[in-house]
Motif scaffolding. Structure first.
Motif, PDB file in Angstrom:
ATOM      1  N   ARG A   1     102.024  65.083   1.431  1.00 52.31           N
ATOM      2  CA  ARG A   1     101.271  65.620   0.381  1.00 52.31           C
ATOM      3  C   ARG A   1     100.366  66.908   0.596  1.00 52.31           C
ATOM      4  N   GLY A   2     100.123  67.105   1.900  1.00 57.10           N
ATOM      5  CA  GLY A   2      99.216  68.272   2.185  1.00 57.10           C
ATOM      6  C   GLY A   2      98.891  68.515   3.739  1.00 57.10           C
ATOM      7  N   VAL A   3      98.362  69.333   4.140  1.00 54.20           N
ATOM      8  CA  VAL A   3      97.804  69.608   5.485  1.00 54.20           C
ATOM      9  C   VAL A   3      96.529  69.369   5.628  1.00 54.20           C
ATOM     10  N   VAL A   4      95.913  68.644   6.679  1.00 54.64           N
ATOM     11  CA  VAL A   4      94.464  68.630   6.917  1.00 54.64           C
ATOM     12  C   VAL A   4      94.304  69.074   8.230  1.00 54.64           C
ATOM     13  N   VAL A   5      93.357  69.754   8.465  1.00 55.64           N
ATOM     14  CA  VAL A   5      92.616  70.177   9.484  1.00 55.64           C
ATOM     15  C   VAL A   5      91.173  69.690   9.847  1.00 55.64           C
ATOM     16  N   ILE A   6      91.048  68.955  11.183  1.00 51.73           N
ATOM     17  CA  ILE A   6      89.887  68.140  11.341  1.00 51.73           C
ATOM     18  C   ILE A   6      88.948  68.489  12.521  1.00 51.73           C
ATOM     19  N   CYS A   7      87.788  68.823  12.475  1.00 54.94           N
ATOM     20  CA  CYS A   7      86.938  69.347  13.160  1.00 54.94           C
ATOM     21  C   CYS A   7      86.241  68.323  14.113  1.00 54.94           C
ATOM     22  N   HIS A   8      86.155  68.345  15.510  1.00 54.59           N
ATOM     23  CA  HIS A   8      85.503  67.287  16.404  1.00 54.59           C
ATOM     24  C   HIS A   8      83.885  67.639  16.354  1.00 54.59           C
ATOM     25  N   PRO A   9      83.352  66.769  16.879  1.00 52.49           N
ATOM     26  CA  PRO A   9      81.726  66.802  17.201  1.00 52.49           C
ATOM     27  C   PRO A   9      81.578  67.905  18.026  1.00 52.49           C
ATOM     28  N   ASN A  10      80.130  68.063  18.400  1.00 48.66           N
ATOM     29  CA  ASN A  10      79.649  69.010  19.293  1.00 48.66           C
ATOM     30  C   ASN A  10      80.285  68.883  20.712  1.00 48.66           C
ATOM     31  N   PRO A  11      80.837  69.915  21.147  1.00 44.01           N
ATOM     32  CA  PRO A  11      81.454  69.944  22.584  1.00 44.01           C
ATOM     33  C   PRO A  11      80.562  69.805  23.730  1.00 44.01           C
ATOM     34  N   THR A  12      79.326  70.315  23.564  1.00 43.06           N
ATOM     35  CA  THR A  12      78.280  70.043  24.658  1.00 43.06           C
ATOM     36  C   THR A  12      77.810  68.660  24.746  1.00 43.06           C
TER      37      THR A  12
ATOM     38  N   PHE B   1      78.891  67.805  14.031  1.00 41.72           N
ATOM     39  CA  PHE B   1      79.053  69.491  14.309  1.00 41.72           C
ATOM     40  C   PHE B   1      80.325  69.930  13.597  1.00 41.72           C
ATOM     41  N   GLY B   2      81.559  69.164  13.641  1.00 40.18           N
ATOM     42  CA  GLY B   2      82.607  69.561  13.081  1.00 40.18           C
ATOM     43  C   GLY B   2      82.418  69.474  11.528  1.00 40.18           C
ATOM     44  N   GLY B   3      81.499  68.631  10.874  1.00 41.62           N
ATOM     45  CA  GLY B   3      81.171  68.972   9.452  1.00 41.62           C
ATOM     46  C   GLY B   3      80.606  70.292   9.033  1.00 41.62           C
ATOM     47  N   TYR B   4      79.612  70.793  10.106  1.00 44.38           N
ATOM     48  CA  TYR B   4      79.149  72.111   9.959  1.00 44.38           C
ATOM     49  C   TYR B   4      80.171  72.907  10.109  1.00 44.38           C
ATOM     50  N   VAL B   5      81.126  73.127  11.163  1.00 49.23           N
ATOM     51  CA  VAL B   5      82.178  73.944  11.286  1.00 49.23           C
ATOM     52  C   VAL B   5      83.262  73.887   9.787  1.00 49.23           C
ATOM     53  N   ALA B   6      83.508  72.807   9.352  1.00 47.89           N
ATOM     54  CA  ALA B   6      84.440  72.659   8.224  1.00 47.89           C
ATOM     55  C   ALA B   6      83.600  73.218   7.158  1.00 47.89           C
ATOM     56  N   SER B   7      82.354  73.107   6.937  1.00 49.23           N
ATOM     57  CA  SER B   7      81.557  73.779   5.789  1.00 49.23           C
ATOM     58  C   SER B   7      81.777  75.313   5.520  1.00 49.23           C
TER      59      SER B   7
END
Length: 206
Positions: A31-42, A112-118
């Motif tokens: 149906r599609g492709v999703v790229v998922i960003c993880h939380p703060n690596p620090t 943090f991944g939500g910030y990156v995705a935005s």
């Protein structure tokens, strides 16, 4: 995530980027492709974070190819922490590597991944935007999270002590953006990951 998860290294702006790919199963049409960003690596965030894996499982069930990746300096990804700037570049490199011109692209991120995705969504070409965004516990109090399209799914825990709910509402209010609040739940959705998955599935079927 499971024995079928494919690991792959792709070229990124700070060196190689480690990716994990999960395909839709059961012979269903993709149906599609999703790229998922993880939380703060620090703070220990990686592509194996439980919320990130929950998002991947939801999208695989919906028929998407789910692509998780480690930001620079994490796991097998080369480079080092860039305070959120280079991490957006990492996400864009992963999008470029896995985007299929014939399929919709969704973006998702936790904390943090939500910030990156935005921010990544904001930098996509106008003629080729993301189909939709899913932001879980976006780190609006800690990073300059971009405005997002009105159909973005934002899910936040009522008792989040990492990113206060009030911060997310302050970010959403000028956009008239609805926020799905899960009562009695903290930042990491402990004990409520099945509910989080269900929220994503129901939102996508609407």
């Amino acid at each position: 995530m499971n024995s079928q998860t494919e690991k792959r290294l792709i070229a990124g702006p700070a060196g190689m980027i480690e990716c994990a790919i999960d395909e839709a199963s059961g012979g269903q049409a993709m149906r599609g492709v999703v790229v998922i960003c993880h939380p703060n690596p620090t703070q220990g965030g990686t592509l194996d974070n439980k919320v990130v894996q929950t998002l991947a499982r939801a999208f695989v069930q919906l028929g998407y190819r789910a692509v998780r990746f480690n930001f620079r300096g994490i796991g097998a990804s080369e480079g080092g922490w860039d305070e959120g700037r280079g991490e957006v570049d990492d996400a864009l490199a992963v999008i470029d590597a896995f985007r299929d011109a014939d399929l919709p692209l969704a973006l998702a991120g936790f904390s943090f991944g939500g910030y990156v995705a935005s921010r990544a969504a904001q930098r996509l070409p106008q003629e080729a935007p993301a189909e939709r965004l899913v932001l879980v516990g976006p780190a609006t109090s800690r990073f300059d999270t971009a405005p997002v399209p009105p159909d973005t799914l934002v899910v936040h825990g009522e008792t989040d002590d990492v990113v206060p709910l009030a911060s997310v509402l302050d970010w959403a209010r000028p956009q008239s953006l609805p926020v799905t609040v899960v009562p009695g739940v903290g930042h990491f959705f402990h004990g409520k990951l099945p509910l989080l998955k269900d929220i994503v599935l129901r939102s996508w079927h609407v």
